[in-house]
Scaffold this motif. Structure first.
Motif, short mmCIF file in Angstrom:
data_model
loop_
_atom_site.label_atom_id
_atom_site.label_comp_id
_atom_site.label_asym_id
_atom_site.label_seq_id
_atom_site.Cartn_x
_atom_site.Cartn_y
_atom_site.Cartn_z
N TYR A 186 0.83 -1.20 0.00
CA TYR A 186 0.00 0.00 0.00
C TYR A 186 0.87 1.25 0.00
N ASN A 187 1.89 1.25 0.84
CA ASN A 187 2.78 2.42 0.92
C ASN A 187 3.52 2.66 -0.40
N PHE A 188 3.95 1.58 -1.08
CA PHE A 188 4.58 1.74 -2.39
C PHE A 188 3.60 2.39 -3.37
N PHE A 189 2.35 1.95 -3.30
CA PHE A 189 1.35 2.48 -4.23
C PHE A 189 1.09 3.96 -4.00
N VAL A 190 0.80 4.35 -2.76
CA VAL A 190 0.48 5.76 -2.49
C VAL A 190 1.70 6.67 -2.63
N ALA A 193 1.27 -5.57 -9.95
CA ALA A 193 1.71 -4.18 -9.94
C ALA A 193 3.10 -4.10 -10.55
N PHE A 194 3.26 -3.21 -11.50
CA PHE A 194 4.55 -3.00 -12.15
C PHE A 194 5.17 -1.77 -11.52
N GLU A 195 6.31 -1.97 -10.88
CA GLU A 195 6.97 -0.88 -10.16
C GLU A 195 7.71 0.04 -11.12
N LEU A 196 7.81 1.27 -10.69
CA LEU A 196 8.60 2.25 -11.40
C LEU A 196 10.00 2.20 -10.80
N GLY A 253 3.80 6.45 -5.05
CA GLY A 253 4.08 6.61 -6.47
C GLY A 253 5.06 5.62 -7.05
N TRP A 254 5.42 4.57 -6.31
CA TRP A 254 6.36 3.60 -6.83
C TRP A 254 5.72 2.61 -7.81
N VAL A 255 4.42 2.45 -7.74
CA VAL A 255 3.73 1.55 -8.66
C VAL A 255 3.46 2.30 -9.95
N HIS A 256 4.02 1.80 -11.03
CA HIS A 256 3.91 2.47 -12.32
C HIS A 256 2.62 2.08 -13.04
N LYS A 257 2.31 0.80 -13.07
CA LYS A 257 1.10 0.32 -13.74
C LYS A 257 0.52 -0.83 -12.95
N LEU A 258 -0.77 -0.99 -13.08
CA LEU A 258 -1.48 -2.08 -12.44
C LEU A 258 -2.13 -2.90 -13.54
N GLY A 259 -1.93 -4.21 -13.50
CA GLY A 259 -2.50 -5.07 -14.52
C GLY A 259 -3.30 -6.20 -13.90
N THR A 260 -4.36 -6.60 -14.57
CA THR A 260 -5.17 -7.73 -14.12
C THR A 260 -5.28 -8.75 -15.23
N LYS A 261 -5.39 -10.00 -14.84
CA LYS A 261 -5.56 -11.07 -15.81
C LYS A 261 -6.56 -12.06 -15.22
N ARG A 262 -7.63 -12.29 -15.94
CA ARG A 262 -8.64 -13.26 -15.50
C ARG A 262 -8.11 -14.66 -15.73
N LEU A 263 -8.24 -15.50 -14.70
CA LEU A 263 -7.78 -16.88 -14.75
C LEU A 263 -9.00 -17.80 -14.74
#
Length: 120
Positions: A87-91, A112-115, A93-103
């Protein structure tokens, strides 16, 4: 003829190779059961960037995961305050992109793709 389990045939990412042996086996079992390939080897194009594709999560789900869940190894309550790092990484600004994939079977992989920032 000897049979090979799927865990043995899934290519390993550097993340997987750096895990302790017991954790690596558990990681590969989970990956082969739910995803089929190591998420750290997937391309961003394999994920959806749409927020509508995120699974529905309630506050009670977060509490259950972070505080009430029991450890797979010790069977004790985790009280995983360290998990708040995500959560702290996200708020921060360290998380660059968020991706989801249905399984299959209704599961969803959220990644989460980090910057990365390199100082040379």
């Amino acid at each position: 003829m000897a049979t090979t389990s799927m865990e043995e045939t899934v290519p390993e990412s550097p993340y997987c190779r750096d895990l302790e042996p017991v954790s690596r086996i558990r990681y590969k079992q989970l990956v082969s059961k739910y995803v089929g390939s190591d998420p750290y080897l997937m391309k961003m194009s394999e994920f959806s960037g749409e927020y509508k594709d995120l699974p529905t999560i309630e506050a009670v789900d977060i509490t259950n995961y972070l505080v009430l869940q029991t450890s797979y190894y010790t069977k004790q309550q985790m009280k995983a305050y360290k998990s708040m790092d995500a959560y702290n990484f996200f708020v921060s600004g360290w998380v660059h992109k968020l991706g989801t994939k249905r399984l299959h079977d209704g599961y969803c992989l959220v990644f989460a793709f980090e910057l990365y920032c390199y100082i040379i």
